[in-house]
Design a protein around this motif. Structure first.
Motif, mmCIF file in Angstrom:
data_model
loop_
_atom_site.group_PDB
_atom_site.id
_atom_site.type_symbol
_atom_site.label_atom_id
_atom_site.label_comp_id
_atom_site.label_asym_id
_atom_site.label_seq_id
_atom_site.Cartn_x
_atom_site.Cartn_y
_atom_site.Cartn_z
ATOM 1 N N ASN A 16 -32.121 19.520 -58.105
ATOM 2 C CA ASN A 16 -30.983 20.196 -58.514
ATOM 3 C C ASN A 16 -29.867 20.168 -57.486
ATOM 4 N N VAL A 17 -29.779 19.040 -56.406
ATOM 5 C CA VAL A 17 -28.803 18.671 -55.793
ATOM 6 C C VAL A 17 -28.585 17.296 -55.446
ATOM 7 N N PHE A 18 -27.362 16.886 -55.263
ATOM 8 C CA PHE A 18 -26.753 15.525 -55.033
ATOM 9 C C PHE A 18 -26.610 15.518 -53.510
ATOM 10 N N VAL A 19 -27.137 14.529 -52.897
ATOM 11 C CA VAL A 19 -26.716 14.412 -51.438
ATOM 12 C C VAL A 19 -26.258 12.769 -51.108
ATOM 13 N N GLU A 20 -25.428 12.905 -50.235
ATOM 14 C CA GLU A 20 -24.672 11.640 -49.480
ATOM 15 C C GLU A 20 -24.874 11.858 -48.241
ATOM 16 N N GLY A 21 -25.483 10.938 -47.560
ATOM 17 C CA GLY A 21 -26.123 10.842 -46.212
ATOM 18 C C GLY A 21 -26.964 12.128 -45.847
ATOM 19 N N ASN A 22 -26.184 13.007 -45.085
ATOM 20 C CA ASN A 22 -26.797 14.335 -44.484
ATOM 21 C C ASN A 22 -26.364 15.442 -45.343
ATOM 22 N N GLU A 23 -25.309 15.254 -46.071
ATOM 23 C CA GLU A 23 -24.380 16.180 -46.715
ATOM 24 C C GLU A 23 -24.713 16.594 -48.128
ATOM 25 N N ILE A 24 -25.120 17.635 -48.512
ATOM 26 C CA ILE A 24 -25.181 18.187 -49.935
ATOM 27 C C ILE A 24 -23.861 18.245 -50.570
ATOM 28 N N THR A 25 -23.595 17.318 -51.626
ATOM 29 C CA THR A 25 -22.463 17.075 -52.242
ATOM 30 C C THR A 25 -22.160 18.077 -53.298
#
Length: 135
Positions: free
Chosen positions: A31-40
């Motif tokens: 239920n989350v999208f992540v780019e690198g170490n960041e939840i976007t």
């Protein structure tokens, strides 16, 4: 029947003065999208409700435990630390003291839902997280 008793008993043990807020109710990696170490992006708010905020942390812990099998104590420490760094109001001592009860309540609820929907292995994972295969 026993699981319903556990649900009821643990919910009744939660102090009514615990802080409440709108919680996601189903926060886990799908239920989350992540780019690198960041939840976007966080999505899937169909279980969102106004209730004890410690329940959201318990739900998230259970999902991390099932997905990674990292120890509950380690996950708890990281979740509490992250929450306290990001939240407008850090966790209260009452919330910290109520966490094990919250965890049992959420585990019993999730195990019940999974069993009722045919996901028996997942149900066992929730119970393993709290060390109680009898619920």
């Amino acid at each position: 029947r026993h699981r319903l008793q556990v649900l009821s008993q643990n919910y009744d043990r939660l102090d009514e003065s615990l802080p409440k807020s709108v919680i996601h109710g189903d926060l886990w990696s799908s239920n989350v999208f992540v780019e690198g170490n960041e939840i976007t992006t966080i999505f899937d708010f169909e279980n969102a409700e106004y209730t004890y905020r410690i329940l959201d942390i318990a739900r998230t812990l259970l999902e991390i435990y099932i997905e990674t099998n990292i120890g509950v104590d380690i996950i708890t420490a990281h979740l509490f630390d992250g929450y306290n760094r990001q939240a407008a109001m850090p966790l209260t001592q009452l919330e910290i003291d109520s966490f094990n009860t919250s965890l049992k309540y959420v585990a019993a609820a999730c195990a019940s839902w999974n069993d009722n929907n045919g996901y028996h292995a997942s149900a066992k994972g929730y119970l393993k997280a709290i060390g109680d295969s009898e619920i």
